[in-house]
Design an enzyme around this catalytic site. Structure first.
Site, PDB file in Angstrom:
ATOM      1  N   LYS A  41      12.664  -3.299  -9.724  1.00 61.11           N
ATOM      2  CA  LYS A  41      14.123  -3.448  -9.557  1.00 61.11           C
ATOM      3  C   LYS A  41      14.644  -2.624  -8.387  1.00 61.11           C
ATOM      4  CE  LYS A  41      15.660  -4.476 -14.252  1.00 61.11           C
ATOM      5  NZ  LYS A  41      16.578  -4.023 -15.330  1.00 61.11           N
ATOM      6  N   LYS A  42      13.853  -1.679  -7.911  1.00 62.37           N
ATOM      7  CA  LYS A  42      14.267  -0.884  -6.748  1.00 62.37           C
ATOM      8  C   LYS A  42      14.664  -1.825  -5.599  1.00 62.37           C
ATOM      9  CE  LYS A  42      13.688   2.420  -3.422  1.00 62.37           C
ATOM     10  NZ  LYS A  42      13.248   1.592  -2.330  1.00 62.37           N
ATOM     11  N   GLY A  92       0.810  -1.220   0.000  1.00 57.41           N
ATOM     12  CA  GLY A  92       0.000   0.000   0.000  1.00 57.41           C
ATOM     13  C   GLY A  92       0.839   1.263   0.000  1.00 57.41           C
ATOM     14  N   GLY A 129       5.519   4.834  -8.744  1.00 58.83           N
ATOM     15  CA  GLY A 129       6.308   3.618  -8.987  1.00 58.83           C
ATOM     16  C   GLY A 129       5.407   2.377  -8.982  1.00 58.83           C
ATOM     17  N   HIS A 130       4.524   2.275  -7.978  1.00 62.84           N
ATOM     18  CA  HIS A 130       3.606   1.131  -7.936  1.00 62.84           C
ATOM     19  C   HIS A 130       2.693   1.128  -9.161  1.00 62.84           C
ATOM     20  CE1 HIS A 130       4.206   1.648  -3.432  1.00 62.84           C
ATOM     21  NE2 HIS A 130       4.470   0.375  -3.589  1.00 62.84           N
TER      22      HIS A 130
END
Ligand code: PAF
Length: 279
Positions: free
Chosen positions: A145-146, A27, A32-33
Site C-alpha cells: 500500500k506504500k 531489489g 517491507g519487501h
C-alpha cells in the site's frame, strides 16, 4: 532457492504450478519487501520473487543508474524467507527487442498524483508488471500500500484484462518513528533521516482533521504543503482523495463519509519520498 534469469527456464520450473504467489521487486530488499513475501506465502505456494530494475519506469532525470543494486544481500534475505524461485532477468532477457507495445493506464488514474510528477512512470510499471505476470503466471501477486496508486492501477489492469491473477494489498511497513520503509531512504543523510518522519506525522494530522469534520479540504492541503515547505521540504502534493478511484472527493462524498486516503510526495534534499494514509 533457484535463481533463474531466462524466461523459458522459468516457465519450465513453474510448469504445473497452479497456486504460485508472486512478489515483483526492484531489489535492495528491506523488511517491507520481506513482509510482502510472508503475506504471499499465506495466499499461495510456491512463492516466487523477481528482482528487475525496470528502465521503462524511470524518467530521463531519475535515478535509474544510481538505483541501489544489492543482489547478493537480497538473495540471502529471500533464501531465509523460503522463496522457491527468484526470477532475476537481465535487460536482454526481458527486453530482447525494444518494448514497443505498452500498457497505458487511463488518464484520470494514471496522470494524476505520481503520474503528474513522473510522466510515463505508470505506463512503465504496468508494462513490466503485465510482462512479469506473463512470465510467472501467478495465481496471486502481492503489492504494498506504500505505492497506493500503483496498487490501484495494477488492480484495475488485472480486472480489465481479466488476468487470472488476484492482487493482494499489503500494509505499509514503517520504522519505529513512522517513516515508511523504502529503498530510497538510504539516500537520506543523518539530519534528513531525523526529519523524514515529519511526512507521516503530517499525514496523520490531515487525516485527523478530516475525521474531525474539517471540510475545507483544499485549505487543509495547502496549509500542509506550506508546513512542509517551512521545514525545508519541496512538496509535490499532499492530497485527500477518494479511495475508490483516487479522484478528489465532492461535498456529497464528504457528507456521506466516503472512504478517503491522503497521499503525499515531497523531496527532502534530493530524495523524493512518498507516503499515504487511509482515513
Ligand atoms: O514497486 C516496485 O518495486 C516496482 O514498481 C515494480 C512493481 C516491481 C515494477 O517494476
Amino acid at each position: 532457492m533457484k535463481i533463474i534469469s531466462n524466461i523459458d527456464e522459468l516457465r519450465d520450473q513453474l510448469s504445473g504450478q497452479l497456486r504460485t504467489a508472486f512478489v515483483p521487486t526492484m531489489g535492495n530488499l528491506h523488511e517491507g519487501h520481506l513482509s510482502l513475501m510472508r503475506l504471499a506465502r499465506k495466499h499461495g505456494d510456491p512463492v516466487v520473487a523477481s528482482i528487475f530494475v525496470n528502465r521503462l519506469q524511470f524518467g530521463p532525470n531519475e535515478d535509474f543508474d544510481k538505483y541501489p543494486r544489492t543482489f547478493q544481500a537480497d538473495v540471502e534475505k529471500l533464501e531465509k524467507e523460503g522463496v522457491y524461485v527468484l526470477f532475476a532477468p537481465t535487460e536482454k532477457d526481458l527486453y530482447p527487442e525494444p518494448q514497443e507495445f505498452r500498457v497505458r493506464p487511463p488518464d484520470d488514474l494514471g496522470n494524476t498524483l505520481e503520474g503528474e510528477f513522473r510522466p510515463g512512470f505508470f505506463t512503465g510499471v504496468t508494462t513490466i508488471v503485465l510482462k512479469l505476470f506473463s512470465c510467472v503466471q501467478p495465481r496471486v501477486s502481492v503489492f504494498g500500500k506504500k505505492d497506493y496508486q500503483q496498487l490501484m492501477i495494477i488492480r484495475n489492469m488485472s480486472r480489465q484484462f481479466a488476468l487470472p491473477t488476484e492482487i493482494i494489498a499489503a500494509e505499509t511497513w514503517r520504522a519505529e518513528d513512522g517513516l515508511a520503509l523504502s529503498s530510497r531512504n538510504m539516500y537520506l543523510n543523518d539530519a534528513q533521516r531525523a526529519e523524514a518522519p515529519a511526512l507521516f506525522q503530517l499525514l496523520n494530522h490531515v487525516a485527523g482533521e478530516v475525521r474531525a469534520g474539517h471540510l475545507d479540504i483544499m485549505g487543509l492541503e495547502q496549509s500542509a504543503m506550506a508546513h512542509l515547505a517551512g521545514r525545508g521540504w519541496q512538496p509535490d502534493y499532499i492530497s485527500v482523495r477518494r479511495r475508490m478511484d483516487l479522484q478528489s472527493p465532492t461535498a456529497a462524498d464528504l457528507a456521506a463519509g466516503a472512504p478517503l486516503v491522503v497521499l503525499a510526495a515531497a523531496k527532502l534534499g534530493t530524495t523524493r519520498l512518498i507516503d499515504n494514509l487511509e482515513i
